[in-house]
Design a protein around this motif. Structure first.
Motif: not given
Lengths: 236, 359
Positions: B127, B143-145, B152, B154
């Motif tokens: 995150v 909530g976007s990546t 990757k 969050k």
């Protein structure tokens, strides 16, 4: 009828110091001017005629002698009192008009009273009335540069009248004007003298106008050497 | 003209000091504790400390907690070259903190505040919290990546707008280590918090005495040093302002003197027709006051424009407040008034005959 005495100069002397020499511009001048008179002071240049006029007009101080206006000795007055005299009792007309170039005719006429408490609308109305009186009713919004020499001097005459002075002092008022225009200005002043009862003291070296005067003071080398009264009485 | 330049100078100078002050105050008030990093390291990202120090530092008497911190730089975001923040000279930074240990921190990490989402919590993996600039630039929401150097993550939070941290990201320390290519037993620095903040100076000295390879900076003394520096700045600024005021005053005196001397004849006429010395004095003072007001307005406008232009060209912002503008304006008006005094006094005493005779 005995006229009221306006100006009285007694044994007036004025000396300037220029470098190391003392210039005696006036060497004991006596002048009496009564209310409503049209008076000329004539003489060659350098004779002291402008000096005496400046002293009579509260613009300069004599070094000796006394000058009284309406019975009041001017030598004892403060700068402020002299300013008030010039503002309330005296009008000036200069040889080169001395109008303020950035102001139009009305504003130039209003100038002497602009800092007084007088209501601006009343003042402006008075200025317009005076410009009409001197024959410039159609040029009241023109600036000095847009007026001819004669017209400029008319504005200056109107300006000298704005404070309803008891006495108007004119220093070579026709000096920069051609004969015809000069005669016009002289006639205008004579008319104002008669109609309004204003006293005029005119310094000039143009002898062609002086026949119209009630009194002529001839000044030479700082002394009055001849007084001519209307009717031909001459005092040497 | 000189007045305008004076006002512009003052506005710019005030803005610079105010800008630096607000930035430094932000940074320092956020740093709550003793910063410990490798001696002679250029800055935190180039300081490498073993995780062993955590225990060693916490064993020093008076130390409440040693909080490990990691700094790294990101080269790619979402597959493209990262567009960095101007503040960081084009680089994009990621900072890592230990969510478990962070629970013991007093205050937040560098005083950061959340705009949206939540702070890191124990057990967080993959995150990230974004600085407001990054969130805006890459249009990220909660909530976007976001893909950082191929990893990757969050987005769980977005920081409040700030000059300092707009271009930073904040991640759990393990994630940050990976991004910064650090081994799992290395951190960049520790923030040490004492039981009693007044002991911080003493503790910093003990750390530097005990460990030759460490340097410790106490946020309080750093704050004091900066504040001293800023006070010096303010003094310099005050002196420059006074010089500007003096120059403007002299120029106004000169301008007004020339202007009234040019109009001696007119002023002589005014006196001849009955204006008093006071009337002339007022006339000239009003003129020079107007000069001050006009110069002040133009100067304030130009100054504000310059500050705005500079702000768009440099990474940190100059702070321009209405008070500063008002101050500069008052400066201009008073320069106008004082500069007009002498010429007004002098011309008001002129002899009307001499003036009228003048050609």
């Amino acid at each position: 009828m005995a006229k009221k005495k306006m100006l009285e100069a007694r044994e007036v002397k004025r000396e300037y110091i220029m470098g190391k020499t003392v210039v005696r511009a006036l060497r004991g001048v006596d002048i009496d001017i009564e209310q409503g008179e049209f008076v000329f002071i004539i003489g060659p240049s350098g004779s002291g005629k402008s000096t005496i006029m400046h002293i009579l007009g509260a613009l300069d101080h004599q070094t000796a002698g006394s000058v009284t206006l309406d019975g009041k000795e001017m030598a004892r007055m403060s700068d402020w009192q002299l300013s008030m005299i010039r503002r309330n009792k005296i009008g000036f007309i200069f040889q080169n008009f001395n109008l303020v170039p950035s102001l139009n005719a009305i504003e130039n006429v209003m100038l002497p009273l602009m800092t007084s408490d007088m209501n601006k609308t009343v003042l402006e109305a008075r200025a317009i009335k005076l410009l009409k009186l001197v024959g410039l009713g159609h040029r009241i919004h023109h600036r000095p540069t847009e007026l001819s020499g004669g017209e400029r001097q008319r504005v200056a005459v109107a300006r000298s009248l704005i404070n309803e002075p008891e006495i108007i002092l004119a220093d070579e008022p026709t000096g920069e004007l051609d004969t015809k225009t000069g005669t016009g200005i002289m006639q205008l002043m004579r008319k104002l003298c008669k109609e309004k009862g204003t006293t005029f003291v005119i310094v000039t070296h143009d002898t062609e106008y002086i026949q119209k005067g009630d009194k002529i003071f001839h000044i030479r080398d700082g002394l009055i050497n001849q007084e001519i009264y209307k009717g031909g009485k001459v005092i040497e | 003209m000189a007045l305008i330049i004076g006002v512009v100078t003052i506005i710019s100078m005030v803005s610079v000091t105010a800008g630096i002050r607000s930035m430094v105050t932000d940074a320092i008030s956020g740093m709550n504790g003793i910063m410990v990093w490798e001696k002679d390291a250029l800055d935190q990202p180039w300081s490498y400390l073993s995780t062993d120090y955590e225990q060693k530092l916490e064993s020093i008497s008076g130390v409440r907690v040693a909080l490990p911190e990691v700094f790294g730089f990101i080269t790619e975001i979402d597959g493209d070259t990262a567009r960095g923040s101007e503040m960081m000279m084009g680089m994009t930074g990621v900072m890592g903190i230990d969510p478990v240990k962070e629970q013991e921190r007093e205050g937040t990490f560098y005083g950061m505040e959340m705009d949206k989402g939540r702070w890191l919590k124990p057990g967080d993996k993959s995150v990230v919290i974004l600085g407001n600039e990054i969130a805006d630039n890459y249009k990220k929401r909660i909530g976007s990546t976001i893909e950082l150097d191929g990893k990757k993550l969050k987005v769980i939070g977005i920081l409040k707008e700030s000059q300092m941290f707009g271009g930073y990201m904040l991640a759990p320390i393990d994630v940050a280590r990976e991004l910064a290519d650090l081994d799992s037993d290395i951190v960049n620095d520790y923030t040490i918090q004492a039981y009693n903040p007044q002991d911080q100076g003493k503790i910093a000295k003990i750390i530097e005495f005990k460990y030759d390879d460490l340097q410790a900076m106490n946020s309080q003394s750093a704050g004091e040093e900066m504040s001293d520096l800023l006070n010096t700045f303010d003094m310099v600024f005050l002196v420059i302002s006074l010089i500007a005021l003096l120059t403007a005053g002299v120029v106004i005196i000169n301008t007004m003197l020339m202007s009234v001397m040019d109009r001696q004849k007119e002023i002589g006429v005014l006196k001849a027709v009955g204006w008093t010395n006071d009337d002339i004095l007022k006339l000239v003072l009003i003129e020079s006051l107007l000069l001050g007001i006009i110069g002040g307005i133009i100067g304030c406008i130009i100054g504000s424009v310059i500050v705005t232009i500079i702000n768009s060209a440099i990474p940190f912002s100059l702070t321009l407040t209405p008070t500063n503008i008002l101050g500069a304006f008052i400066f201009a008006v008073s320069a106008g008034l004082f500069g007009g005094l002498y010429p007004a006094w002098r011309i008001s005493r002129i002899n009307p005959i001499d003036a009228i005779r003048m050609e």
